[in-house]
Motif scaffolding. Structure first.
Motif, PDB file in Angstrom:
ATOM      1  N   ILE A 101     -15.010  -1.596 -15.850  1.00 57.03           N
ATOM      2  CA  ILE A 101     -13.566  -1.414 -15.867  1.00 57.03           C
ATOM      3  C   ILE A 101     -13.152  -1.923 -15.540  1.00 57.03           C
ATOM      4  CG2 ILE A 101     -12.531   0.548 -15.009  1.00 57.03           C
ATOM      5  CD1 ILE A 101     -14.945   1.930 -14.205  1.00 57.03           C
ATOM      6  N   VAL A 102     -12.023  -2.443 -16.806  1.00 62.34           N
ATOM      7  CA  VAL A 102     -11.195  -3.156 -16.551  1.00 62.34           C
ATOM      8  C   VAL A 102      -9.878  -2.793 -15.884  1.00 62.34           C
ATOM      9  CG1 VAL A 102      -9.608  -5.055 -17.664  1.00 62.34           C
ATOM     10  CG2 VAL A 102     -12.247  -5.153 -18.027  1.00 62.34           C
ATOM     11  N   VAL A 103      -9.134  -3.139 -15.158  1.00 61.58           N
ATOM     12  CA  VAL A 103      -8.069  -2.767 -14.444  1.00 61.58           C
ATOM     13  C   VAL A 103      -6.815  -2.857 -14.523  1.00 61.58           C
ATOM     14  CG1 VAL A 103      -6.992  -1.367 -12.406  1.00 61.58           C
ATOM     15  CG2 VAL A 103      -9.273  -1.588 -12.501  1.00 61.58           C
ATOM     16  N   VAL A 104      -6.138  -2.898 -15.595  1.00 58.42           N
ATOM     17  CA  VAL A 104      -4.472  -2.895 -15.700  1.00 58.42           C
ATOM     18  C   VAL A 104      -3.223  -2.262 -14.572  1.00 58.42           C
ATOM     19  CG1 VAL A 104      -5.656  -4.682 -17.536  1.00 58.42           C
ATOM     20  CG2 VAL A 104      -4.609  -2.594 -17.735  1.00 58.42           C
ATOM     21  N   ALA A 105      -1.954  -3.196 -15.138  1.00 56.02           N
ATOM     22  CA  ALA A 105      -1.010  -1.903 -14.342  1.00 56.02           C
ATOM     23  C   ALA A 105      -0.075  -3.112 -14.865  1.00 56.02           C
ATOM     24  CB  ALA A 105      -0.840  -2.133 -12.719  1.00 56.02           C
ATOM     25  N   ASP A 106       0.841  -1.462 -15.361  1.00 52.75           N
ATOM     26  CA  ASP A 106       2.743  -1.825 -15.785  1.00 52.75           C
ATOM     27  C   ASP A 106       2.921  -2.420 -14.972  1.00 52.75           C
ATOM     28  OD1 ASP A 106       4.989  -1.787 -16.802  1.00 52.75           O
ATOM     29  OD2 ASP A 106       5.244   0.202 -17.588  1.00 52.75           O
ATOM     30  N   GLU A 107       3.479  -3.785 -14.658  1.00 54.10           N
ATOM     31  CA  GLU A 107       3.888  -4.623 -13.512  1.00 54.10           C
ATOM     32  C   GLU A 107       5.721  -3.873 -13.465  1.00 54.10           C
ATOM     33  OE1 GLU A 107       4.753  -8.939 -13.635  1.00 54.10           O
ATOM     34  OE2 GLU A 107       4.866  -8.249 -15.255  1.00 54.10           O
ATOM     35  N   ALA A 108       5.584  -3.457 -14.478  1.00 57.03           N
ATOM     36  CA  ALA A 108       7.564  -3.172 -13.805  1.00 57.03           C
ATOM     37  C   ALA A 108       7.397  -1.688 -14.174  1.00 57.03           C
ATOM     38  CB  ALA A 108       8.179  -2.453 -15.634  1.00 57.03           C
ATOM     39  N   LYS A 109       6.743  -1.044 -14.017  1.00 55.09           N
ATOM     40  CA  LYS A 109       6.383   0.447 -13.421  1.00 55.09           C
ATOM     41  C   LYS A 109       6.301   0.845 -11.529  1.00 55.09           C
ATOM     42  CE  LYS A 109       4.297   4.850 -13.754  1.00 55.09           C
ATOM     43  NZ  LYS A 109       2.958   5.621 -14.691  1.00 55.09           N
ATOM     44  N   CYS A 110       6.045  -0.360 -10.718  1.00 51.80           N
ATOM     45  CA  CYS A 110       5.986  -0.530  -9.731  1.00 51.80           C
ATOM     46  C   CYS A 110       5.745  -1.983  -9.003  1.00 51.80           C
ATOM     47  CB  CYS A 110       4.772   0.382  -9.132  1.00 51.80           C
ATOM     48  SG  CYS A 110       4.422   0.640  -7.203  1.00 51.80           S
ATOM     49  N   ASP A 111       6.433  -1.797  -7.925  1.00 55.34           N
ATOM     50  CA  ASP A 111       6.617  -3.462  -7.486  1.00 55.34           C
ATOM     51  C   ASP A 111       4.897  -3.432  -6.444  1.00 55.34           C
ATOM     52  OD1 ASP A 111       6.737  -1.681  -5.666  1.00 55.34           O
ATOM     53  OD2 ASP A 111       8.421  -3.293  -4.216  1.00 55.34           O
ATOM     54  N   VAL A 112       4.844  -3.029  -6.170  1.00 55.84           N
ATOM     55  CA  VAL A 112       2.992  -2.850  -5.436  1.00 55.84           C
ATOM     56  C   VAL A 112       1.871  -3.055  -6.095  1.00 55.84           C
ATOM     57  CG1 VAL A 112       4.319  -2.876  -3.488  1.00 55.84           C
ATOM     58  CG2 VAL A 112       3.731  -0.744  -4.209  1.00 55.84           C
ATOM     59  N   TRP A 113       1.566  -2.842  -7.330  1.00 53.80           N
ATOM     60  CA  TRP A 113       1.021  -2.981  -8.508  1.00 53.80           C
ATOM     61  C   TRP A 113      -0.344  -3.193  -8.301  1.00 53.80           C
ATOM     62  CZ3 TRP A 113      -0.953  -6.846 -11.585  1.00 53.80           C
ATOM     63  CH2 TRP A 113      -0.446  -7.493 -11.523  1.00 53.80           C
ATOM     64  N   ILE A 114      -0.584  -4.290  -7.390  1.00 56.76           N
ATOM     65  CA  ILE A 114      -1.443  -5.067  -7.282  1.00 56.76           C
ATOM     66  C   ILE A 114      -2.235  -4.502  -6.563  1.00 56.76           C
ATOM     67  CG2 ILE A 114      -2.664  -7.475  -5.779  1.00 56.76           C
ATOM     68  CD1 ILE A 114      -0.060  -9.100  -7.628  1.00 56.76           C
ATOM     69  N   GLU A 115      -1.728  -3.780  -5.028  1.00 61.11           N
ATOM     70  CA  GLU A 115      -2.161  -2.836  -3.886  1.00 61.11           C
ATOM     71  C   GLU A 115      -2.243  -1.686  -5.019  1.00 61.11           C
ATOM     72  OE1 GLU A 115       0.610  -4.544  -4.004  1.00 61.11           O
ATOM     73  OE2 GLU A 115       0.927  -5.391  -2.186  1.00 61.11           O
ATOM     74  N   ASP A 116      -2.134  -1.029  -5.230  1.00 53.33           N
ATOM     75  CA  ASP A 116      -2.493  -0.173  -6.236  1.00 53.33           C
ATOM     76  C   ASP A 116      -3.201   0.177  -6.627  1.00 53.33           C
ATOM     77  OD1 ASP A 116       0.284   1.539  -5.048  1.00 53.33           O
ATOM     78  OD2 ASP A 116       1.107   1.766  -6.466  1.00 53.33           O
ATOM     79  N   CYS A 117      -3.668  -1.127  -7.640  1.00 54.17           N
ATOM     80  CA  CYS A 117      -4.847  -1.737  -8.367  1.00 54.17           C
ATOM     81  C   CYS A 117      -5.891  -1.859  -7.336  1.00 54.17           C
ATOM     82  CB  CYS A 117      -4.318  -2.912  -9.599  1.00 54.17           C
ATOM     83  SG  CYS A 117      -3.972  -2.125 -10.201  1.00 54.17           S
ATOM     84  N   SER A 118      -6.077  -2.103  -6.185  1.00 52.50           N
ATOM     85  CA  SER A 118      -6.884  -2.284  -5.247  1.00 52.50           C
ATOM     86  C   SER A 118      -7.690  -1.779  -4.898  1.00 52.50           C
ATOM     87  CB  SER A 118      -6.353  -3.361  -4.529  1.00 52.50           C
ATOM     88  OG  SER A 118      -6.029  -4.806  -4.622  1.00 52.50           O
ATOM     89  N   ILE A 119      -6.110  -0.312  -4.289  1.00 48.84           N
ATOM     90  CA  ILE A 119      -7.454   0.793  -3.844  1.00 48.84           C
ATOM     91  C   ILE A 119      -8.243   1.505  -5.221  1.00 48.84           C
ATOM     92  CG2 ILE A 119      -6.686   2.760  -3.040  1.00 48.84           C
ATOM     93  CD1 ILE A 119      -3.337   1.049  -2.290  1.00 48.84           C
ATOM     94  N   ALA A 120      -7.251   1.308  -6.202  1.00 48.90           N
ATOM     95  CA  ALA A 120      -8.508   2.020  -7.225  1.00 48.90           C
ATOM     96  C   ALA A 120      -9.360   1.910  -7.350  1.00 48.90           C
ATOM     97  CB  ALA A 120      -7.353   2.192  -8.598  1.00 48.90           C
ATOM     98  N   MET A 121      -9.659  -0.295  -7.440  1.00 52.28           N
ATOM     99  CA  MET A 121     -11.112  -0.770  -7.235  1.00 52.28           C
ATOM    100  C   MET A 121     -11.924  -0.518  -6.279  1.00 52.28           C
ATOM    101  SD  MET A 121     -11.375  -2.873 -10.202  1.00 52.28           S
ATOM    102  CE  MET A 121     -12.435  -4.328  -9.118  1.00 52.28           C
ATOM    103  N   SER A 122     -11.292   0.057  -5.177  1.00 51.71           N
ATOM    104  CA  SER A 122     -12.079   0.381  -4.113  1.00 51.71           C
ATOM    105  C   SER A 122     -12.461   0.831  -4.094  1.00 51.71           C
ATOM    106  CB  SER A 122     -11.016   0.446  -2.633  1.00 51.71           C
ATOM    107  OG  SER A 122     -10.777  -1.466  -2.192  1.00 51.71           O
ATOM    108  N   ASN A 123     -11.977   2.423  -4.233  1.00 52.76           N
ATOM    109  CA  ASN A 123     -12.291   3.648  -4.424  1.00 52.76           C
ATOM    110  C   ASN A 123     -13.599   3.860  -5.587  1.00 52.76           C
ATOM    111  OD1 ASN A 123     -11.115   4.476  -2.844  1.00 52.76           O
ATOM    112  ND2 ASN A 123      -9.175   6.078  -4.120  1.00 52.76           N
ATOM    113  N   MET A 124     -13.588   2.856  -7.013  1.00 55.09           N
ATOM    114  CA  MET A 124     -14.565   2.999  -7.909  1.00 55.09           C
ATOM    115  C   MET A 124     -15.763   2.070  -7.380  1.00 55.09           C
ATOM    116  SD  MET A 124     -11.936   2.967 -11.740  1.00 55.09           S
ATOM    117  CE  MET A 124     -11.454   1.277 -10.835  1.00 55.09           C
ATOM    118  N   HIS A 125     -14.904   1.643  -6.881  1.00 51.89           N
ATOM    119  CA  HIS A 125     -16.683   0.185  -5.736  1.00 51.89           C
ATOM    120  C   HIS A 125     -16.981   1.570  -5.022  1.00 51.89           C
ATOM    121  CE1 HIS A 125     -18.518  -3.463  -5.318  1.00 51.89           C
ATOM    122  NE2 HIS A 125     -17.631  -4.103  -4.925  1.00 51.89           N
TER     123      HIS A 125
END
Length: 174
Positions: free
Chosen positions: A77-101
């Motif tokens: 599962i490759v996790v990408v984000a629309d960086e214009a949508k949210c200034d904390v996209w890195i943190e949000d993607c990391s939370i999603a990665m952790s949940n899936m892990h």
């Protein structure tokens, strides 16, 4: 499984049996990602599921080291984000990665977080550019990481609570 027990058992798994990950199990892992907490509920992430063996082989060469397990994984599962949508996209993607892990482990699968952001491919390109050329996600979307998934070849022993490094915990001040 109780959460603490799950946290003790979760390990990064880099060796897989080759057995397929059932579609319903993959769907539950994706649900865990989609249910993730997100700043202001903006959910900037997008998940690209890769099951094609040739593409997984290419993904395994996206970094100078640390991605080889993708060649033997059943999927990623490759996790990408629309960086214009949210200034904390890195943190949000990391939370999603952790949940899936964690969900992968709870469902009896092995998984490994493969960092993509700020990494280099062997050909000198950024890992992000390498993967974008392979998976064709749009400009403006940024790569965070990939989660390799497969049936674990072995299950490491759980970590003991007695081995925790409590010197990392500070009270009131550092």
């Amino acid at each position: 499984m109780e959460l603490m027990n799950l946290l003790q058992h979760r390990h990064s798994v880099r060796s897989y049996t080759g057995e397929p990950v059932p579609d319903d199990v993959l769907e539950k892992i994706l649900q865990a990602g989609l249910l993730s907490a997100s700043s202001r509920s903006l959910c900037p992430w997008e998940f690209i599921v890769v099951r094609d063996k040739e593409t997984l082989s290419h993904l395994s060469r996206c970094r100078t080291a640390g991605a080889g397990m993708l060649a033997k994984a059943d999927c990623a599962i490759v996790v990408v984000a629309d960086e214009a949508k949210c200034d904390v996209w890195i943190e949000d993607c990391s939370i999603a990665m952790s949940n899936m892990h964690l969900m992968a482990d709870a469902l009896g699968l092995g998984s490994c977080w493969v960092q993509g952001r700020l990494r280099k491919a062997p050909d000198g390109r950024d890992t992000e550019d390498y993967i974008r050329s392979l998976l064709h996600y749009p400009e403006g979307y940024r790569l965070e990481a990939m989660l390799s998934l497969g049936v674990a070849a072995s299950h490491p022993a759980p970590r003991s609570l007695e081995s925790l490094d409590w010197s990392k915990v500070h009270k009131e001040t550092f």
